[in-house]
Design a protein around this motif. Structure first.
Motif, short mmCIF file in Angstrom:
data_model
loop_
_atom_site.label_atom_id
_atom_site.label_comp_id
_atom_site.label_asym_id
_atom_site.label_seq_id
_atom_site.Cartn_x
_atom_site.Cartn_y
_atom_site.Cartn_z
N ASP A 1 4.81 2.76 17.47
CA ASP A 1 4.99 2.93 16.03
C ASP A 1 3.66 3.12 15.31
O ASP A 1 3.61 3.75 14.24
CB ASP A 1 5.71 1.71 15.45
CG ASP A 1 7.19 1.67 15.81
OD1 ASP A 1 7.71 2.69 16.30
OD2 ASP A 1 7.82 0.61 15.61
N ALA A 2 2.60 2.58 15.89
CA ALA A 2 1.28 2.70 15.26
C ALA A 2 0.58 4.02 15.61
O ALA A 2 -0.39 4.38 14.93
CB ALA A 2 0.40 1.53 15.69
N ASP A 3 1.04 4.72 16.62
CA ASP A 3 0.31 5.89 17.12
C ASP A 3 0.00 6.95 16.07
O ASP A 3 -1.07 7.57 16.12
CB ASP A 3 1.08 6.53 18.29
CG ASP A 3 0.93 5.78 19.59
OD1 ASP A 3 0.10 4.85 19.65
OD2 ASP A 3 1.62 6.13 20.57
N ALA B 1 1.39 12.34 17.94
CA ALA B 1 2.24 11.49 17.11
C ALA B 1 2.11 11.86 15.64
O ALA B 1 3.08 11.82 14.89
CB ALA B 1 1.90 10.02 17.33
N VAL B 2 0.90 12.22 15.21
CA VAL B 2 0.69 12.67 13.83
C VAL B 2 1.52 13.93 13.57
O VAL B 2 2.23 14.04 12.56
CB VAL B 2 -0.79 12.95 13.56
CG1 VAL B 2 -0.98 13.55 12.17
CG2 VAL B 2 -1.62 11.69 13.70
N SER B 3 1.47 14.88 14.49
CA SER B 3 2.20 16.12 14.32
C SER B 3 3.69 15.88 14.29
O SER B 3 4.41 16.47 13.47
CB SER B 3 1.84 17.11 15.45
OG SER B 3 0.47 17.44 15.42
N SER B 4 4.18 14.98 15.16
CA SER B 4 5.61 14.68 15.18
C SER B 4 6.05 14.05 13.87
O SER B 4 7.12 14.36 13.34
CB SER B 4 5.93 13.75 16.35
OG SER B 4 5.66 14.38 17.59
N MET B 5 5.24 13.11 13.34
CA MET B 5 5.57 12.47 12.08
C MET B 5 5.60 13.48 10.95
O MET B 5 6.49 13.46 10.09
CB MET B 5 4.57 11.36 11.78
CG MET B 5 4.87 10.59 10.49
SD MET B 5 3.65 9.30 10.14
CE MET B 5 2.21 10.32 9.75
N GLU B 6 4.64 14.39 10.93
CA GLU B 6 4.59 15.40 9.88
C GLU B 6 5.79 16.34 9.96
O GLU B 6 6.34 16.75 8.93
CB GLU B 6 3.29 16.18 9.98
CG GLU B 6 2.06 15.36 9.60
CD GLU B 6 0.77 16.10 9.83
OE1 GLU B 6 -0.25 15.67 9.25
OE2 GLU B 6 0.76 17.09 10.61
N ASP B 7 6.24 16.64 11.19
CA ASP B 7 7.42 17.50 11.35
C ASP B 7 8.66 16.82 10.77
O ASP B 7 9.50 17.46 10.13
CB ASP B 7 7.65 17.81 12.83
CG ASP B 7 6.60 18.74 13.40
OD1 ASP B 7 5.91 19.41 12.61
OD2 ASP B 7 6.46 18.80 14.64
N VAL B 8 8.77 15.50 10.98
CA VAL B 8 9.93 14.76 10.50
C VAL B 8 9.94 14.65 8.98
O VAL B 8 10.98 14.74 8.33
CB VAL B 8 9.96 13.35 11.13
CG1 VAL B 8 11.01 12.47 10.46
CG2 VAL B 8 10.23 13.44 12.63
N HIS C 1 0.83 -1.20 0.00
CA HIS C 1 0.00 0.00 0.00
C HIS C 1 0.87 1.26 0.00
O HIS C 1 1.97 1.25 0.56
CB HIS C 1 -0.91 0.02 1.24
CG HIS C 1 -1.69 -1.23 1.42
ND1 HIS C 1 -2.69 -1.62 0.57
CD2 HIS C 1 -1.60 -2.21 2.37
CE1 HIS C 1 -3.20 -2.77 0.98
NE2 HIS C 1 -2.54 -3.15 2.06
N PRO C 2 0.39 2.33 -0.60
CA PRO C 2 1.19 3.55 -0.67
C PRO C 2 1.28 4.28 0.67
O PRO C 2 0.42 4.12 1.54
CB PRO C 2 0.44 4.41 -1.70
CG PRO C 2 -0.97 3.89 -1.67
CD PRO C 2 -0.88 2.44 -1.35
N SER C 3 2.30 5.07 0.80
CA SER C 3 2.50 5.92 1.98
C SER C 3 1.68 7.20 1.85
O SER C 3 1.12 7.51 0.78
CB SER C 3 3.97 6.29 2.11
OG SER C 3 4.36 7.12 1.02
N ASN C 4 1.64 7.98 2.92
CA ASN C 4 0.98 9.28 2.86
C ASN C 4 1.58 10.15 1.76
O ASN C 4 0.87 10.80 0.99
CB ASN C 4 1.12 10.01 4.20
CG ASN C 4 0.30 9.39 5.31
OD1 ASN C 4 -0.47 8.46 5.08
ND2 ASN C 4 0.45 9.91 6.51
#
Length: 346
Positions: free
Chosen positions: A265-267, A337-344, A109-112
């Motif tokens: 990791d799922a958060d 966790a969403v915000s942290s991932m988007e920052d990275v 499946h594709p990533s964001n």
């Protein structure tokens, strides 16, 4: 939408859009219904449609309103103010019961980022499997390539439909009830015959089907309209054989009122816990999807039992889950966790 019955938990009937593969007996056994040959998935509290379809897959509430429309009309009531501020009327979650009556094809499946660039969607499709039952002598899932695979090799496998090479390249994992498998976007995988799961995923139906022969009518269906030269860019080609512990966990020995099933990791994508209720357990306010696996009791004033599937709006507030039962609770991503991932990834 005013407060009232739809701001309380709702029992949902089965929602099994027709699929290309066999299965469904385990779903029928859990829910107490009948099985069709091609009803291997029950889309629970779904605001997502099958790929390329306008309505198939959507959940209808008891009042006849689509859950998708109800949530979009009142995102704060259903999802909470913080979630609505981030996602609007998007639940950011799809939950399924999946009973594999045959091995599924090798796919990913594709990533964001890929979905945003190529499919005009903010969500890719990271997913996770909570194994709740198995049948047969060797219930197996296949997850990630064993070793690094060059892009040209993957392309050749797909072009020639070399099923044996694709399957041999994956890590086979024998599973039992209580196992969980986290499947990041891009990781190639297949679910074997006789594996029954509660599946959490991002709310899309995007699949790049590497092994389409014998499953799909033709290869054009398997590349999301992008052509395989583009679609295969989403495949995670790294080797996973030395780090499967990052993806696979065993949780059956864990027994507490609430057992975290997927970890941090799922958060950024979703949350899941197994609830063991003997008496009463307080559920904090949250949009949630519950699947009752064993026993019976009540959620607030609503009676629940083995096989019940429920959607809980945030505005229902704190609720008591009482009785003697085991349930899987699925919730949207952790916003921090969403915000942290988007920052990275920005």
């Amino acid at each position: 939408m005013s407060s009232g019955v739809l701001h309380q938990p709702v029992n949902l009937p089965a929602n099994q859009p027709k699929q290309f593969y066999r299965g469904g007996e385990a779903i029928a056994a859990l829910r107490g219904g009948t099985s069709g040959d091609f009803g291997p998935e029950d889309w629970v509290a779904s605001t997502t449609t099958l790929y390329g379809r306008s309505d198939a897959g959507l959940t209808t509430l008891p009042n006849g309103v689509l859950l998708r429309d109800a949530v979009q009309a009142d995102p704060t009531g259903w999802l909470g103010a913080d979630h609505a501020a981030k996602f609007g009327g998007d639940t950011a979650l799809l939950v399924k019961l999946l009973d594999a009556g045959q091995r599924l094809p090798v796919h990913c499946h594709p990533s964001n980022a890929f979905a945003s660039s190529h499919l005009n969607c903010r969500h890719g499709k990271t997913e996770a499997w909570i194994v709740v039952g198995t049948t047969g002598p060797d219930p197996t899932v296949y997850i990630g390539f064993r070793d690094d695979v060059p892009a040209e090799t993957v392309a050749e496998w797909v072009a020639t439909q070399n099923t044996r090479a694709m399957l041999d390249a994956l890590n086979p994992v024998c599973v039992r009830a209580g196992d969980t498998v986290f499947v990041p976007a891009g990781v190639p995988h297949a679910i074997g015959e006789g594996v029954f799961i509660v599946e959490l995923q991002q709310p899309t139906d995007f699949s790049v089907t590497l092994e389409w022969q014998g499953f799909l009518a033709n290869g054009d269906i398997g590349h999301l309209g992008l052509g395989y030269d583009v679609a295969l860019d989403c495949v995670d080609r790294q080797g996973w054989s030395g780090k499967l512990e990052e993806l696979v966990r065993q949780t059956s020995a864990k027994w507490a009122p609430s057992v975290d099933l997927l970890g941090r990791d799922a958060d950024p994508f979703f949350q899941a816990d197994r609830l063991h209720v003997e008496g009463s357990f307080a559920l904090e306010p949250s949009f949630a999807v519950l699947v009752v696996l064993e026993g019976s009791g009540q959620l607030g004033e609503l009676e629940v039992h083995k096989g019940s599937t429920l959607v809980v709006p945030h505005a229902a507030g704190e609720l008591a889950l009482s009785g003697d039962l085991v349930a899987i609770r699925c919730r949207p991503p952790v916003l921090s966790a969403v915000s942290s991932m988007e920052d990275v990834t920005a």
